[in-house]
Design an enzyme around this catalytic site. Structure first.
Site, PDB file in Angstrom:
ATOM      1  CB  CYS A 149     -19.540 -27.162  57.400  1.00 21.79           C
ATOM      2  SG  CYS A 149     -19.915 -25.859  56.228  1.00 21.79           S
ATOM      3  CB  CYS A 152     -21.152 -27.813  54.004  1.00 23.52           C
ATOM      4  SG  CYS A 152     -19.786 -26.764  54.430  1.00 23.52           S
ATOM      5  CG  ASP A 153     -22.660 -31.102  55.761  1.00 24.68           C
ATOM      6  OD1 ASP A 153     -22.549 -31.255  54.532  1.00 24.68           O
ATOM      7  OD2 ASP A 153     -21.722 -31.257  56.550  1.00 24.68           O
TER       8      ASP A 153
END
Ligand code: NAP
Length: 334
Positions: A149, A152-153
């Site tokens: 992701c 997200c990261d």
């Protein structure tokens, strides 16, 4: 005891089984659109959202191909709007996950972490999860440099070098997103041609931070506590080498979330629920919508479309059930 989290019920909701006309599993575009249509048809739908409301699209930075948003819309914002619209018409969302289903009984039974539900009709919109590479180091280093992701990261890779594995739209789109943070994003693809659409390929090729290694697979992810390198293999020449790298982002497609229904509903050889008439499964009263039953289109708009169709079908099915019950009661009185 019941808890409220951002308007959503969480935790155990009651001691005994809770009866509902229509239960929807999943809160991605398919589940939330099914909830909207079902609520407007006064089917009083209850949605088990799963752990992450919105599914995969909630993790997408920007959605540029959902009609009605000419400038694009954030994935999370789109999900929030779906949810708000469904709730406006009375859909009830419960933050819980189905752990066991019994589709052999009537009503259908669905156990969750916190409760047991009985439903006259069921819409399965459990979506799909990222496919894993299945190479040594992947599992051990997930969350330590291996990610599925970018939204997200990505932030953790400021001025670092990362690779993106895959050749589809997701790989290039997420790779482009990662160029906001990373100093260099190298796409590693197993063939000499991308599967991604022409526009995405053009954007990727024009971005000075993007680089490409074709005809190549990752055979191992290396690092003690954190990703340090990948072992790559050119599938045409057989050449193997190590490439030092800070992060590995994997976008090689998805696997449908159908484990719960194994042995009860028909699936195809890849595990997707088999449907006819777009959303009708092998068990009357059970409908499927979105990526759990769609190996082909897998777009937000098509998942939402399937959600609408599943709710309409469920409405017809529940009408028939009510009619049969009325007839049976009439016959018993006579
Ligand atoms: P996808 O189109 O199925 O592409 C998966 C990619 O991963 C392919 O390039 C495939 O290689 C590669 N791959 C699969 N298994 C692999 C393995 N074990 N090792 C190495 N590589 C592997 O999946 P996706 O990119 O997630 O896209 C899914 C759907 O969503 C598509 O319909 C796509 O168009 C759509 N989508 C659209 C947008 C957009 O329009 N903005 C954005 C994201 C996704 P091969 O090419 O060799 O098969």
């Amino acid at each position: 005891m019941e808890f409220k989290l951002g308007g959503i019920t969480t935790g155990p909701t009651s001691a005994g089984p809770e009866r509902t006309k229509l239960l929807i599993l999943g809160s991605g575009p398919a589940g939330l659109t099914a909830a909207l249509y079902a609520a407007r048809a006064e089917l009083e739908p209850l949605v088990l959202t799963g752990l992450e409301i919105g599914g995969q699209v909630a993790l997408t930075h920007i959605v540029e191909n959902y009609p009605g948003f000419p400038e694009g819309v954030g994935g999370q914002e789109l999900v929030d709007r779906f949810k708000e619209q469904a709730e406006r018409f009375g859909a009830r969302l419960v933050m819980d996950t189905a752990t066991e289903v019994n589709l052999r009984t009537r009503p259908f039974q669905v156990k969750t972490y916190g409760n047991t539900y009985e439903a006259d009709a069921l819409i399965i919109a459990t979506g799909a999860s990222p496919r894993k590479l299945g190479v040594p180091g992947e599992e051990e280093l997930t969350g330590r440099g291996v990610s599925y992701c970018a939204t997200c990261d990505g932030w953790f890779f400021q001025d670092k070098e990362v690779i993106v594995v895959g050749g589809g739209d997701s790989a290039l789109e997420e790779g482009l997103f990662l160029t906001r943070y990373a100093s260099k994003v190298t796409v590693v693809h197993r063939r000499d041609q991308f599967r991604a659409g022409a526009l995405m390929q053009k954007r990727a090729r024009e971005n000075p931070k993007m680089d490409f290694i074709m005809d190549t697979v990752v055979t191992e992810i290396l690092g003690d506590d954190q990703v340090q390198a990948v072992r790559l293999k050119n599938v045409k020449t057989g050449e193997e080498y190590e490439k030092p790298i800070d992060g590995v982002f994997i976008f090689i497609g998805h696997i449908p979330n159908t484990d719960l229904f194994k042995g009860q509903l028909e699936t195809d050889e890849r595990g997707y629920l088999k449907v006819h008439d777009w959303v009708v499964t092998s068990i009357p009263g059970v409908f499927a919508a979105g990526e759990v039953a769609d190996p082909v289109y897998r777009q937000v708009i098509t998942s939402a479309g399937m959600g609408a169709a599943a709710a309409i079908r469920a409405g017809h099915y529940l009408d028939e059930l009510a009619f049969e019950a009325q007839e049976a009661a009439k016959a018993a009185r006579e």
